[in-house]
Design a protein around this motif. Structure first.
Motif, short mmCIF file in Angstrom:
data_model
loop_
_atom_site.label_atom_id
_atom_site.label_comp_id
_atom_site.label_asym_id
_atom_site.label_seq_id
_atom_site.Cartn_x
_atom_site.Cartn_y
_atom_site.Cartn_z
N GLY A 70 -6.69 -5.66 -2.06
CA GLY A 70 -6.96 -5.50 -3.47
C GLY A 70 -6.33 -4.94 -3.84
O GLY A 70 -4.31 -4.32 -3.94
N LEU A 71 -6.93 -3.89 -5.36
CA LEU A 71 -5.63 -2.99 -6.20
C LEU A 71 -5.57 -2.13 -5.33
O LEU A 71 -4.40 -1.18 -5.68
CB LEU A 71 -7.03 -2.97 -6.58
CG LEU A 71 -6.82 -1.66 -8.07
CD1 LEU A 71 -5.48 -2.26 -8.81
CD2 LEU A 71 -7.55 -0.95 -8.72
N VAL A 72 -6.36 -1.68 -3.90
CA VAL A 72 -5.44 -0.70 -3.30
C VAL A 72 -4.33 -1.03 -2.41
O VAL A 72 -4.08 -0.08 -2.19
CB VAL A 72 -6.79 -0.32 -1.50
CG1 VAL A 72 -6.47 0.92 -1.47
CG2 VAL A 72 -8.14 0.46 -2.88
N GLY A 73 -4.20 -2.11 -2.54
CA GLY A 73 -3.15 -2.25 -1.83
C GLY A 73 -1.94 -2.02 -2.32
O GLY A 73 -1.12 -1.57 -1.76
N ILE A 74 -1.92 -2.37 -3.53
CA ILE A 74 -0.33 -1.64 -4.26
C ILE A 74 -0.65 -0.79 -4.79
O ILE A 74 0.93 0.22 -4.46
CB ILE A 74 -1.03 -2.30 -6.22
CG1 ILE A 74 -0.69 -3.48 -6.27
CG2 ILE A 74 -0.13 -1.98 -7.01
CD1 ILE A 74 -1.59 -4.62 -7.52
N ALA A 75 -1.12 0.13 -4.25
CA ALA A 75 -1.02 1.66 -4.38
C ALA A 75 -1.12 2.02 -3.61
O ALA A 75 0.36 2.87 -3.11
CB ALA A 75 -2.71 2.81 -4.47
N TRP A 76 -0.93 1.63 -1.62
CA TRP A 76 -0.72 2.19 -1.37
C TRP A 76 0.84 1.65 -0.47
O TRP A 76 2.23 2.04 -0.04
CB TRP A 76 -1.46 1.52 0.65
CG TRP A 76 -2.41 2.17 1.04
CD1 TRP A 76 -3.78 1.86 0.48
CD2 TRP A 76 -2.28 3.74 1.28
NE1 TRP A 76 -4.72 3.04 1.00
CE2 TRP A 76 -3.79 3.98 1.48
CE3 TRP A 76 -1.84 4.61 1.34
CZ2 TRP A 76 -4.11 5.30 1.78
CZ3 TRP A 76 -1.99 5.99 2.37
CH2 TRP A 76 -3.19 6.06 2.14
N MET A 107 1.49 -7.28 -10.35
CA MET A 107 -0.13 -8.30 -9.14
C MET A 107 -1.29 -7.99 -9.85
O MET A 107 -2.63 -8.57 -9.22
CB MET A 107 0.53 -7.06 -7.98
CG MET A 107 1.74 -7.08 -7.50
SD MET A 107 1.52 -9.43 -6.54
CE MET A 107 0.96 -9.43 -5.41
N MET A 108 -1.88 -6.78 -10.27
CA MET A 108 -2.90 -6.43 -10.20
C MET A 108 -3.22 -7.58 -12.03
O MET A 108 -4.32 -8.00 -11.71
CB MET A 108 -3.22 -4.74 -11.56
CG MET A 108 -2.31 -3.73 -11.70
SD MET A 108 -2.31 -2.30 -12.22
CE MET A 108 -1.61 -1.42 -11.33
N ALA A 167 -7.45 -3.55 -16.00
CA ALA A 167 -7.81 -2.35 -16.51
C ALA A 167 -8.50 -0.49 -16.33
O ALA A 167 -7.46 -0.51 -16.06
CB ALA A 167 -9.21 -2.52 -16.86
N ALA A 168 -8.75 -1.51 -14.78
CA ALA A 168 -8.43 -0.27 -13.76
C ALA A 168 -7.55 0.82 -13.08
O ALA A 168 -7.03 1.75 -13.44
CB ALA A 168 -9.37 -0.79 -12.08
N ARG A 174 -12.41 1.78 -8.91
CA ARG A 174 -11.24 1.05 -8.44
C ARG A 174 -10.72 1.81 -8.93
O ARG A 174 -9.49 2.34 -8.44
CB ARG A 174 -11.54 -0.16 -9.62
CG ARG A 174 -12.82 -1.08 -8.52
CD ARG A 174 -11.82 -2.87 -9.05
NE ARG A 174 -13.03 -3.80 -9.28
CZ ARG A 174 -13.24 -4.71 -8.70
NH1 ARG A 174 -11.79 -5.65 -8.86
NH2 ARG A 174 -14.36 -5.56 -8.56
N THR A 175 -9.91 2.53 -10.09
CA THR A 175 -9.14 4.05 -10.55
C THR A 175 -9.74 4.48 -9.73
O THR A 175 -8.15 5.11 -8.93
CB THR A 175 -9.80 4.33 -11.87
OG1 THR A 175 -9.95 3.05 -12.29
CG2 THR A 175 -8.84 4.94 -12.27
N ALA A 176 -10.68 5.22 -9.30
CA ALA A 176 -10.53 6.34 -7.68
C ALA A 176 -9.70 5.98 -6.24
O ALA A 176 -9.24 6.73 -5.84
CB ALA A 176 -12.63 7.08 -7.85
#
Length: 463
Positions: free
Chosen positions: A192-198, A37-38, A47-48, A129-131
């Motif tokens: 976005g990327l945060v959605g993958i983390a959640w 997904m990233m 990368a992030a 974005r990593t944070a």
């Protein structure tokens, strides 16, 4: 060792390792789905996200290492009687206590991950974005470590059955949540990327809840599972801590080493970091075979070591190492023969930046074919030493191999001699090679010393 004995030992290890490997593959499918997904989001998010996963894995592997010896302690608890049952129940409580304490501590540390990465000189756009990713992933650390505490208990009892079904279901759920939360669906905006983390955090909570429910419904396991953590004895907590701490230190040493390697690659550039993320994930998938064989060999050795069957422990150790080396060699040949098929799982578009990522990833994949043989050897080496009750020496060996040899080699080849990401990976390979060799030598010496001591103390037969 005869061929018949080798087959018997291999079958014994494989019977325990097979469900563990399948479960590990299913678990790594979670992070693989995330990285796919990233890749769809683009090189910057890849990368992030890769950097975030490197940080997350340092804490995850440390916590997992802390509760991993629970399986060995449970396996060595002895015959089923009232005393052994009470001992196992207390060990499970102790494992959950340590998992809870570690999970809360790591949650807090992950919230400050962005500040640390900025201080280490990483690209600001990547760090931002990593944070955000780490902030959303942090709450999932607690249920993740609880899941592993429960998992090691069931493995020690030789009843890991529900693990595979649960993990497969979590993979499917994670894929759906990734699409919904990352790109948006059903009227929800894409995160976005945060959605993958959640998505990963929600899956961790649900996986633990379902696993706990299934274990409670197993009559053989349920009688050992007491969540009254305040009733844990000091003795069980001390035993689990003393055995788990060096394992956690060993695991965190390895994960920290790989995280620092990610920082070194990140200093080369965003394309190099994205390529590193892709190939590192390919290696990580294959590494699950090593994890399953390491746990299985360790549990088998714990059983016979407790009965003072040292020759059998030696056989299980070398058999596990041989099985791992054979698997890695075959997969390494597949890397060399089908590089586009491997990298195509993660790299999708054909832009100029993606072409740069693909070129670097192709070079790293060649190195990975060799690297994973030694990565497997050092992981199984840690497991077989743990099965023999020795965890402290493994930690010091990894300090020497990873940090004393591997990291300087990676810095020299990648930075000083400016070979870039391939040079860093060559240094990484040197560190893993040194670590695997030292662990194997330590196991050989440990077994030799124990056999010599037993021979010296054996009664002399009467004439």
């Amino acid at each position: 060792m005869s061929l018949a004995q080798w087959r018997a030992d291999s079958a014994h290890i494989a019977a325990l390792a097979a469900p563990l490997i399948l479960t590990q593959f299913a678990q790594v499918a979670l992070s693989t789905t995330d990285i796919v997904m990233m890749g769809l989001l683009g090189p910057l998010d890849l990368a992030a996200g890769g950097l975030a996963l490197a940080v997350f894995n340092v804490f995850r592997t440390t916590g997992v290492g802390l509760v991993t010896p629970t399986g060995n302690l449970v396996a060595a608890a002895g015959a089923s009687d009232a005393q052994a049952d009470a001992e196992i129940r207390d060990l499970v409580r102790a494992s959950f206590v340590l998992a809870t304490m570690a999970g809360l501590a790591f949650w807090c540390l992950m919230l400050g991950g962005g500040t640390l990465l900025r201080w280490l000189g990483q690209d600001e756009a990547v760090v931002a974005r990593t944070a955000d990713y780490l902030f959303a992933a942090a709450p999932g650390m607690l249920p993740l470590l609880w899941f592993h505490a429960l998992r090691n208990f069931t493995v020690g009892m030789r009843r890991p059955g529900p693990l595979l079904a649960i993990t497969l279901a979590s993979v499917a759920l994670n894929a759906v949540l990734n699409v919904v939360l990352t790109f948006g669906a059903f009227g929800m905006p894409g995160l976005g990327l945060v959605g993958i983390a959640w998505s990963t955090t929600l899956v961790n909570f649900l996986s633990f809840a379902i696993f706990l429910l299934l274990v409670r419904r197993d009559p053989m396991l349920a009688r050992f599972l007491s969540m009254r953590l305040w009733r844990v004895s000091r003795g069980a907590l001390t035993r689990t801590w003393k055995m788990g701490l060096p394992v956690a230190a060993t695991y965190s040493s390895e994960a920290g080493f790989f995280a620092v390697v990610s920082l070194l690659v990140g200093a080369v550039g965003t394309a190099a970091l994205a390529a590193h993320t892709v190939v590192n994930q390919a290696v990580y998938i294959v590494f699950m075979i090593s994890v399953g064989l390491s746990h299985a060999s360790s549990i088998c050795i714990s059983k016979v070591w407790a009965r003072n069957e040292i020759a059998a422990a030696r056989r299980f150790g070398y058999t596990g190492l041989g099985m791992g080396a054979a698997c890695m060699a075959v997969i390494g040949l597949a890397y060399l023969a089908l590089p586009q098929a491997v990298l195509g799982l993660f790299l999708h578009s054909a832009g100029e930046s993606d072409a740069a990522v693909a070129a670097i990833a192709g070079q790293l994949l060649v190195i990975a074919a060799v690297l994973q043989v030694f990565d497997c050897g050092q992981n199984i080496g840690v497991g077989i030493l743990r099965g023999a009750g020795e965890t402290g020496s493994a930690f010091f060996i990894t300090l020497i191999g990873y940090w004393g040899i591997g990291l300087p080699a990676a810095w020299l080849l990648g930075g000083y001699f400016q070979f870039g990401a391939p040079g860093i990976w060559a240094g990484l390979t040197i560190g893993l090679m040194a670590t695997a060799g030292q662990l194997l030598m330590r196991f050989h010496r440990l077994i030799g010393a124990r056999l010599a001591r037993d021979a010296a103390t054996a009664p002399v037969p009467a004439r």
